[in-house]
Design an enzyme around this catalytic site. Sequence first.
Site, PDB file in Angstrom:
ATOM      1  N   SER A 143       0.854  -1.188   0.000  1.00  0.00           N
ATOM      2  CA  SER A 143       0.000   0.000   0.000  1.00  0.00           C
ATOM      3  C   SER A 143       0.887   1.234   0.000  1.00  0.00           C
ATOM      4  O   SER A 143       2.078   1.141   0.311  1.00  0.00           O
ATOM      5  CB  SER A 143      -0.860  -0.018   1.271  1.00  0.00           C
ATOM      6  OG  SER A 143      -1.451   1.249   1.508  1.00  0.00           O
ATOM      7  N   TYR A 156      -3.845  -0.731   9.937  1.00  0.00           N
ATOM      8  CA  TYR A 156      -3.587  -0.935   8.508  1.00  0.00           C
ATOM      9  C   TYR A 156      -2.173  -0.446   8.164  1.00  0.00           C
ATOM     10  O   TYR A 156      -1.425  -1.119   7.454  1.00  0.00           O
ATOM     11  CB  TYR A 156      -4.642  -0.171   7.699  1.00  0.00           C
ATOM     12  CG  TYR A 156      -4.623  -0.443   6.214  1.00  0.00           C
ATOM     13  CD1 TYR A 156      -5.245  -1.565   5.678  1.00  0.00           C
ATOM     14  CD2 TYR A 156      -3.993   0.440   5.335  1.00  0.00           C
ATOM     15  CE1 TYR A 156      -5.233  -1.811   4.309  1.00  0.00           C
ATOM     16  CE2 TYR A 156      -3.979   0.210   3.968  1.00  0.00           C
ATOM     17  CZ  TYR A 156      -4.603  -0.919   3.459  1.00  0.00           C
ATOM     18  OH  TYR A 156      -4.592  -1.152   2.100  1.00  0.00           O
TER      19      TYR A 156
END
Length: 251
Positions: A143, A156
Amino acid sequence: MTSFDLSRRWAIVTGANTGIGQAITVGLAKAGADIVGVGRSVMTETEAEVKAAGRRFVAIAADLSEPGVAGKVIAETLEAGATPDILVNNAGIIRRADSLDFTEEDWDAVLDTNLKSVFFLCQAFAKAAIAAGRPAKIINIASLLSFQGGIRVPSYTAAKSGLAGITRLLANEWAARGINVNAIAPGYVETNNTTALRADAERNADILKRIPAGRWARPEDMAGAAVFLASPASDYIHGTILPVDGGWLAR
Ligand code: NAD
């Protein structure tokens, strides 16, 4: 000649039913790979697209947040007659809340699915590839938050930053064993994962303003990088995190 051909190879893709996982699955199938789709939801749409590309599709039902599941997934893959050639660790979840209010449940759920399960799937897959004496490719879906801090997504960010670290660590350990371990870092992609973000008009405008490409990514934008990292064309690439982000990190 450099080859992007994936025929006679099997690709295991987690979370293949929707979003980025589905688009990568279809891209790999169009490049010639047969597919093992792993997920907790039905994958009928993906299966139909893989078969339309003339490739085989095996579905394995698994909740990757459960302990001990990685070994079972790889055992079922081998029982189905698939070879351990390509593994795409795509399945992932996100939980949003201010760090002052963030719960232990939201921490554990994200770390278990996005980081712990990925490590143990890599381990079970690598053992099978080494035992089979076959070269193999692992592609982790990282990410922008493997590089940046983000906001209101502490578990996350921790998981995706950790994922970048284990991508490099496993590359160091396994490059000489014939296994390439790399990652793709998608930018902002139109999927279920980002519905809440896109629904927030202010955040959406801020994000769009900062993307040099001037648009959100579509899931299909991730497929080319996945085919490249799965193919012989990337045989000398180890431990890299490849951003596919419309230029976001270049700003
Ligand atoms: P999505 O919500 O559309 O897909 C997530 C997939 O993971 C689904 O197939 C879901 O069933 C599966 N999954 C989740 N938990 C699971 C579990 N416990 N067991 C088995 N399967 C499980 O989201 P997406 O955007 O396509 O996300 C795919 C990956 O890309 C994730 O790792 C996500 O973090 C990453 N990513 C997404 C974006 C984005 O902008 N959408 C950006 C960067 C990274």
